[in-house]
Design an enzyme around this catalytic site. Structure first.
Site, mmCIF file in Angstrom:
data_model
loop_
_atom_site.group_PDB
_atom_site.id
_atom_site.type_symbol
_atom_site.label_atom_id
_atom_site.label_comp_id
_atom_site.label_asym_id
_atom_site.label_seq_id
_atom_site.Cartn_x
_atom_site.Cartn_y
_atom_site.Cartn_z
ATOM 1 N N LEU A 1 42.107 48.327 34.372
ATOM 2 C CA LEU A 1 41.852 48.744 32.980
ATOM 3 C C LEU A 1 41.740 47.537 32.058
ATOM 4 O O LEU A 1 41.671 47.672 30.840
ATOM 5 C CB LEU A 1 42.960 49.686 32.499
ATOM 6 C CG LEU A 1 43.059 51.005 33.272
ATOM 7 C CD1 LEU A 1 44.237 51.841 32.771
ATOM 8 C CD2 LEU A 1 41.760 51.797 33.161
ATOM 9 N N GLY A 2 41.721 46.348 32.644
ATOM 10 C CA GLY A 2 41.617 45.123 31.842
ATOM 11 C C GLY A 2 40.183 44.856 31.419
ATOM 12 O O GLY A 2 39.271 45.649 31.691
ATOM 13 N N GLN A 3 39.976 43.698 30.744
ATOM 14 C CA GLN A 3 38.638 43.391 30.210
ATOM 15 C C GLN A 3 37.602 43.329 31.331
ATOM 16 O O GLN A 3 36.532 43.919 31.225
ATOM 17 C CB GLN A 3 38.654 42.040 29.476
ATOM 18 C CG GLN A 3 37.285 41.711 28.880
ATOM 19 C CD GLN A 3 37.107 40.264 28.457
ATOM 20 O OE1 GLN A 3 37.783 39.370 28.960
ATOM 21 N NE2 GLN A 3 36.179 40.026 27.561
ATOM 22 N N LYS B 1 46.559 29.102 36.289
ATOM 23 C CA LYS B 1 45.239 29.119 36.922
ATOM 24 C C LYS B 1 45.107 27.986 37.941
ATOM 25 O O LYS B 1 44.570 28.178 39.030
ATOM 26 C CB LYS B 1 44.132 29.027 35.868
ATOM 27 C CG LYS B 1 43.943 30.315 35.068
ATOM 28 C CD LYS B 1 43.680 31.508 35.978
ATOM 29 C CE LYS B 1 43.507 32.794 35.209
ATOM 30 N NZ LYS B 1 43.406 33.969 36.094
ATOM 31 N N ASP C 1 46.246 50.172 38.044
ATOM 32 C CA ASP C 1 46.696 49.442 36.856
ATOM 33 C C ASP C 1 48.106 49.904 36.529
ATOM 34 O O ASP C 1 48.563 50.919 37.048
ATOM 35 C CB ASP C 1 45.745 49.672 35.654
ATOM 36 C CG ASP C 1 45.840 48.529 34.634
ATOM 37 O OD1 ASP C 1 44.864 47.760 34.504
ATOM 38 O OD2 ASP C 1 46.910 48.371 34.017
ATOM 39 N N ARG D 1 49.211 51.168 33.902
ATOM 40 C CA ARG D 1 49.315 52.385 33.102
ATOM 41 C C ARG D 1 48.072 53.231 33.318
ATOM 42 O O ARG D 1 47.083 52.769 33.864
ATOM 43 C CB ARG D 1 49.458 52.031 31.615
ATOM 44 C CG ARG D 1 48.187 51.411 31.026
ATOM 45 C CD ARG D 1 48.462 50.527 29.833
ATOM 46 N NE ARG D 1 47.235 50.044 29.226
ATOM 47 C CZ ARG D 1 46.383 49.196 29.828
ATOM 48 N NH1 ARG D 1 46.641 48.752 31.048
ATOM 49 N NH2 ARG D 1 45.284 48.780 29.225
ATOM 50 N N TYR E 1 48.892 29.471 30.687
ATOM 51 C CA TYR E 1 47.769 30.145 31.346
ATOM 52 C C TYR E 1 47.051 29.171 32.271
ATOM 53 O O TYR E 1 46.738 29.492 33.416
ATOM 54 C CB TYR E 1 46.819 30.668 30.279
ATOM 55 C CG TYR E 1 45.611 31.399 30.777
ATOM 56 C CD1 TYR E 1 44.344 30.814 30.682
ATOM 57 C CD2 TYR E 1 45.696 32.675 31.308
ATOM 58 C CE1 TYR E 1 43.217 31.482 31.108
ATOM 59 C CE2 TYR E 1 44.570 33.356 31.724
ATOM 60 C CZ TYR E 1 43.338 32.756 31.621
ATOM 61 O OH TYR E 1 42.207 33.429 32.051
ATOM 62 N N GLY F 1 44.647 45.556 37.953
ATOM 63 C CA GLY F 1 44.207 45.302 36.581
ATOM 64 C C GLY F 1 42.892 45.986 36.254
ATOM 65 O O GLY F 1 42.056 45.477 35.502
HETATM 66 C C1 VAH Z 1 41.093 33.716 27.539
HETATM 67 N N1 VAH Z 1 39.059 35.005 27.901
HETATM 68 O O1 VAH Z 1 40.622 33.400 26.447
HETATM 69 C C2 VAH Z 1 40.145 34.323 28.560
HETATM 70 C C3 VAH Z 1 39.538 33.241 29.402
HETATM 71 C C4 VAH Z 1 38.077 31.310 29.240
HETATM 72 C C5 VAH Z 1 39.112 32.056 28.583
HETATM 73 O O2 VAH Z 1 40.362 32.869 30.451
HETATM 74 O O3 VAH Z 1 42.236 33.520 27.830
#
Ligand code: VAH
Length: 311
Positions: free
Chosen positions: A8-10, A143, A32, A34, A139, A6
């Site tokens: 190229l990610g944030q 996590k 990454d 791409r 998400y 990852g």
């Molecule tokens: C999101 N920036 O908003 C991420 C992060 C704390 C949030 O995991 O999904």
């Protein structure tokens, strides 16, 4: 020698620059799904990698001679809420592949968790390091499962897994992405472009935030920490500040006096934000490996506006 997914990610796109400046460009392999024309590609070794491809991941790590894996590839909260099954398969499948490669090759391992690992029943103020985690987003489920999996690989296989629970991260390098906290990134771009911003997160919604330079230093510090001092392993709470939209707007007005903030609340991302804490407690990270954020809201705002104006 560090392999990153990852890249190229944030976080990845700035983590590469930081790690290459510390450990040497040739010692950091960026991967990454791409290839773009970003400077990350030009500044050192880069390979295309889909983290769902376990065999290629293992081969790349082995051929590179990696001793560390930083698994940064994932779908963020809002994107994951829109495509929950893809998020499960990619976020968990990619993580298992990265853990298995690291176990087999004996790599030190890092992957980030998030304030998204907490849910509505978690204490919202001074959220403890060890507390109830019943997230209501895909998400968040990813996590929490990821935190448990990283602990399992440590206890079961002795893999040196480490990580932090990041708050919303704010950076000027990559444009706002699929996160819920990204309103706090977009607001700076729009303040410079149009002098106004319409927030999809409603007034009074507090979330933990941190400026990217502090996040990158936290990754280096937790990975370099003396393992014997770590009571926790991965998923350390880290944060620099907690604010709601009106507060970031007043900070911007110190530089752009006529900046206007309005609201058009997105119920999906508002529901995600409402399920997260207002302010978490980072005492464990401070005590166990000396975590310390350098930027507060006003110093972040000044640096963000300066850097974006130059862009
Ligand atoms: C999101 N920036 O908003 C991420 C992060 C704390 C949030 O995991 O999904």
């Amino acid at each position: 020698k560090i392999m990153i997914t990852g890249a190229l990610g944030q976080i990845g796109s700035e983590l590469i620059v930081k790690l290459r400046s510390i450990y040497g460009a040739d010692n950091v392999l960026a991967t990454d799904i791409r290839k773009t024309d970003s400077p990350v590609i030009e500044s050192g070794p880069f390979e295309i990698l889909d983290v769902m491809d376990a065999e290629r991941m293992h081969t790349l790590a082995k051929d590179f001679g990696a001793d560390t894996m930083m698994h940064m590839a994932a779908l963020l909260s809002a994107t994951a809420e829109a495509k929950p099954l893809l998020a499960w398969n990619l976020n968990m499948g990619g993580l298992v592949n990265a853990l298995e490669t690291s176990r087999d090759l004996g790599l030190q391992f890092f992957t980030p968790s998030s304030i998204g690992a907490f849910g509505p029943s978690t204490p919202k103020q001074n959220t403890p390091q060890d507390t109830l985690q019943r997230p209501t987003t895909m998400y968040g489920v990813n996590k929490v499962a990821g935190e448990l999996l990283c602990d399992y690989y440590f206890h079961k296989f002795g893999l040196d897994t480490r990580g932090v629970r990041f708050p919303g991260l704010i950076s000027y390098v990559t444009p706002p992405g699929g996160g819920t906290t990204d309103y706090a990134v977009d607001i700076y771009y729009k303040a410079l472009e149009t002098g106004k911003y319409t927030s999809y997160i409603e007034q009074g919604t507090y979330m933990d935030m941190m400026y990217m330079p502090d996040a990158l230093q936290a990754i280096v510090d937790v990975m370099e920490a003396d393992a014997s001092k770590l009571e926790h392993r991965n998923a350390f709470n880290v944060t620099a500040m907690s604010f709601e939209p009106e507060q970031i707007a007043s900070s911007i007005r110190k530089h752009i006096p006529n900046f206007e903030l309005s609201y058009d609340v997105d119920p999906v991302r508002q529901a995600i934000a409402n399920s997260w804490p207002d302010a978490i407690d980072a005492t464990a990270a401070k005590n166990e490996w000396g975590f310390k954020a350098q930027y507060d809201l006003d110093s972040m705002t000044k640096d963000m506006l300066d850097k974006l104006a130059k862009k």
